[in-house]
Motif scaffolding. Structure first.
Motif, mmCIF file in Angstrom:
data_model
loop_
_atom_site.group_PDB
_atom_site.id
_atom_site.type_symbol
_atom_site.label_atom_id
_atom_site.label_comp_id
_atom_site.label_asym_id
_atom_site.label_seq_id
_atom_site.Cartn_x
_atom_site.Cartn_y
_atom_site.Cartn_z
ATOM 1 N N LEU A 293 1.053 -1.184 0.059
ATOM 2 C CA LEU A 293 0.031 0.037 -0.046
ATOM 3 C C LEU A 293 1.097 1.255 0.121
ATOM 4 O O LEU A 293 0.608 2.242 -0.661
ATOM 5 N N TYR A 294 1.999 1.234 0.556
ATOM 6 C CA TYR A 294 2.824 2.301 1.036
ATOM 7 C C TYR A 294 3.401 2.434 -0.395
ATOM 8 O O TYR A 294 3.503 3.697 -1.001
ATOM 9 N N THR A 295 3.984 1.539 -1.017
ATOM 10 C CA THR A 295 4.651 1.742 -2.464
ATOM 11 C C THR A 295 3.744 2.131 -3.404
ATOM 12 O O THR A 295 3.873 2.944 -4.393
ATOM 13 N N GLY A 296 2.447 1.656 -3.331
ATOM 14 C CA GLY A 296 1.251 2.196 -4.398
ATOM 15 C C GLY A 296 1.336 3.705 -4.014
ATOM 16 O O GLY A 296 1.150 4.439 -5.165
ATOM 17 N N TRP A 297 1.101 4.096 -2.800
ATOM 18 C CA TRP A 297 0.677 5.316 -2.590
ATOM 19 C C TRP A 297 2.037 6.236 -3.065
ATOM 20 O O TRP A 297 1.883 7.346 -3.828
ATOM 21 N N VAL B 64 2.384 2.020 9.100
ATOM 22 C CA VAL B 64 2.183 3.182 9.703
ATOM 23 C C VAL B 64 2.502 4.370 8.895
ATOM 24 O O VAL B 64 1.587 5.273 8.779
ATOM 25 N N ASN B 65 3.490 4.207 7.625
ATOM 26 C CA ASN B 65 3.647 5.593 7.130
ATOM 27 C C ASN B 65 2.519 5.472 6.008
ATOM 28 O O ASN B 65 2.011 6.606 5.575
ATOM 29 N N TYR B 66 1.896 4.379 5.537
ATOM 30 C CA TYR B 66 0.966 4.536 4.559
ATOM 31 C C TYR B 66 -0.477 5.049 5.554
ATOM 32 O O TYR B 66 -1.088 6.206 4.910
ATOM 33 N N GLU B 67 -0.856 4.644 6.543
ATOM 34 C CA GLU B 67 -2.062 5.237 7.170
ATOM 35 C C GLU B 67 -1.886 6.332 7.775
ATOM 36 O O GLU B 67 -2.819 7.141 7.650
ATOM 37 N N THR B 68 -0.664 7.000 7.874
ATOM 38 C CA THR B 68 -0.491 8.370 8.328
ATOM 39 C C THR B 68 -0.105 9.175 7.219
ATOM 40 O O THR B 68 -0.438 10.322 7.358
ATOM 41 N N GLN B 69 -0.024 8.606 5.861
ATOM 42 C CA GLN B 69 0.466 9.396 4.718
ATOM 43 C C GLN B 69 1.783 10.147 5.132
ATOM 44 O O GLN B 69 1.772 11.251 4.817
ATOM 45 N N ARG B 70 2.608 9.733 5.854
ATOM 46 C CA ARG B 70 4.022 10.351 6.165
ATOM 47 C C ARG B 70 5.121 9.450 5.459
ATOM 48 O O ARG B 70 5.256 8.273 5.716
ATOM 49 N N LYS B 71 5.962 10.119 4.745
ATOM 50 C CA LYS B 71 6.739 9.326 3.845
ATOM 51 C C LYS B 71 8.116 8.946 4.603
ATOM 52 O O LYS B 71 8.326 9.805 5.554
#
Length: 510
Positions: A44-48, A415-422
């Motif tokens: 999910l993080y990589t997709g974001w 957590v990076n994905y859920e918070t939208q923090r890189k």
């Protein structure tokens, strides 16, 4: 009235399959599963990050092949970064797999074997789903489609073999060990052509399969090569996986033993037991019944070859996880359908009224569905309770801005994905930096330089109380950079057994 009946006749099978897929995936929907599991979180993080113009491997490190990242990017694009979009793609993928498998087994063995097989393999998927959004989920429709192509492979249609190669390459770039069916197809074609003295025909079919596979390979290699990311792609998706699966202390016997112990979830609904019975019967049919239709025999031959191949591919890794066994589901579904066909063929000679046969069929399906009810409910409740890290996520949102970097030390990229923090580094989780044989000084320095330069607002040690910066390589330059980070990231608090560090211009108190 006739038109309504026609609609029912044309749609009831699709609705049945959709209902089954929906039941399997409802527990993993964002409605019931508050947070994604670790692997899903990385995807999910990589997709974001892809939607923000970044590239897998070059800008975000992971060792999975690239297809999974772009599936997640598509899902997030559909629903504006919500997990619902990815879940909808999962549902579509499972529906396609289930419908192709149902139609294939119905065509080969009949309607009751198709329904029986569908029920058992969907029930068996529940305990190995592990939160969903795994690579092996997305290879299921490709695997069933390849089996469908095999069923009619005796027809003189070059496109059929081209598509076999094409789907095999897509599966390979989704998960490298998900290609068991394609290996089995090539071996079965060779066996059949050798026994019929048609070796030149096999070379022709193999050439068409190779062209289909090379088409996808060229597209992937050119895509990353043009963007200057081929070295990173090769290093992560191939070099790392080689070291991950080739540790000397794990011999093949130990790996096969470990793989065998992981088969237990596939016995709960009876899928493995019925497929083993089908395997034995299929051997007898192949050896002694030469009059069975070619498509029938070719499908069973692929199944006989594929089952041990899949098992060996699962055992390649030193660790086996429940979701690895999803690659077995198509061949187990095929052999289970064959077992049901053999049973139906046997009782068809008995003088039993049709209504009794139908009632028995419904009763058998109900018994197996009920037997898996507790397993289903356990998974439902387990996912619902997976919310222990929400306090950390809320803390990050409250104490950082969207432009701040946050480094999760460990493997909690979700957590990076859920918070939208890189993450401040492409190594959003640090497993590769601790893999002896793979990591070198340059990779560790790259990571430390990224953290120092991008200066994340928070570093959260998810391995607490274990120390951070525990790399297998230490040099004067690495130790100097580690000392800088240790002296400027000071302990703030502990949340949910994780330690939070915050950047300070001043030196931390000893």
């Amino acid at each position: 009235m006739k038109s309504f009946r026609n609609i029912i006749d044309k749609t009831w099978e699709k609705l049945l399959v959709l209902f089954g897929a929906l039941c399997v995936l409802l527990p993993t929907s964002p409605l019931n599963l508050p947070l994604p599991y670790k692997d899903s979180g990385v995807f999910l993080y990589t997709g974001w990050r892809i939607l923000n113009g970044e590239l897998p491997y070059r800008d975000v490190w992971d060792h999975k092949p690239p297809v999974i990242f772009y599936i997640n990017a598509l899902g997030l694009f559909i629903t504006n970064n919500s997990r619902w979009g990815v879940w909808l793609i999962e549902l579509f993928s499972l529906f396609v797999a289930a419908f192709i498998g149902y139609q294939l087994i119905k065509k080969a063995f009949g309607i009751f074997p198709a329904m029986f097989s569908l029920l058992l393999w969907l029930l068996s998927l529940v305990p190995i789903l592990q939160g969903g959004n795994f690579t092996t989920e997305y290879t299921l429709p490709l695997q069933f489609f390849a089996l469908w192509l095999v069923y009619d492979s005796d027809k003189p249609d070059g496109w059929r073999f081209f598509l076999i190669g094409l789907t095999g390459a897509i599966a390979f770039f989704t998960k490298q060990t998900a290609i068991g069916i394609w290996i089995a197809i090539i071996i079965s074609l060779l066996f059949r052509k050798l026994t019929s003295a048609q070796i030149r025909q096999w070379f022709r079919e193999l050439s068409l399969i190779s062209i289909g596979g090379l088409t996808i390979c060229i597209i992937v290699l050119v895509f990353f090569g043009v963007q200057g990311a081929f070295p990173q792609f090769w290093s992560a998706a191939f070099k790392y996986n080689y070291f991950y699966s080739s540790l000397d202390e794990y011999d093949m016997v130990s790996r096969m033993s470990s793989a065998a112990s992981g088969l237990r979830p596939l016995t709960r609904a009876g899928l493995l037991q019925f497929s083993i019975i089908g395997y034995v019967i299929a051997i007898g049919l192949i050896l002694f019944n030469k009059k069975s239709p070619d498509g029938f025999r070719s499908l069973l031959l692929v199944g006989l070859i594929d089952l041990p191949v899949e098992f060996a591919l699962i055992g390649i890794s030193k660790n086996t996880f429940p979701h690895y066994y999803m690659t077995l589901l198509p061949v187990l579904a095929l052999l289970t359908g064959f077992t049901a066909w053999a049973f139906v063929s046997l009782i068809s000679t008995w003088k039993i009224p049709n209504i009794v046969k139908y009632a028995a069929a419904v009763g058998i399906l109900a018994v197996f569905a009920q037997a898996s009810f507790n397993t289903y409910m356990d998974q439902l409740y387990t996912y619902r309770k997976f919310n222990k890290k929400e306090t950390v996520i809320n803390y990050i949102k409250d104490n950082t801005s969207p432009d701040d970097y946050v480094l999760m030390w460990g493997a909690e990229t979700f957590v990076n994905y859920e918070t939208q923090r890189k993450s401040p580094s492409r190594f959003s989780f640090q497993h590769p930096l601790r893999r002896e044989g793979y990591v070198d000084e340059a990779l560790i320095i790259e990571f430390l330089d990224d953290v120092i330069q991008n200066r994340p607002r928070l570093i959260i040690n998810t391995l607490s109380p274990n120390p951070m910066y525990d790399f297998p390589i230490h040099t004067a330059e690495i130790d100097s950079k580690i000392s800088y980070l240790q002296s400027h990231y000071c302990t703030v608090k502990d949340i949910a057994f994780w330690t939070v560090y915050e950047y300070s211009e001043d030196l931390c108190d000893p």
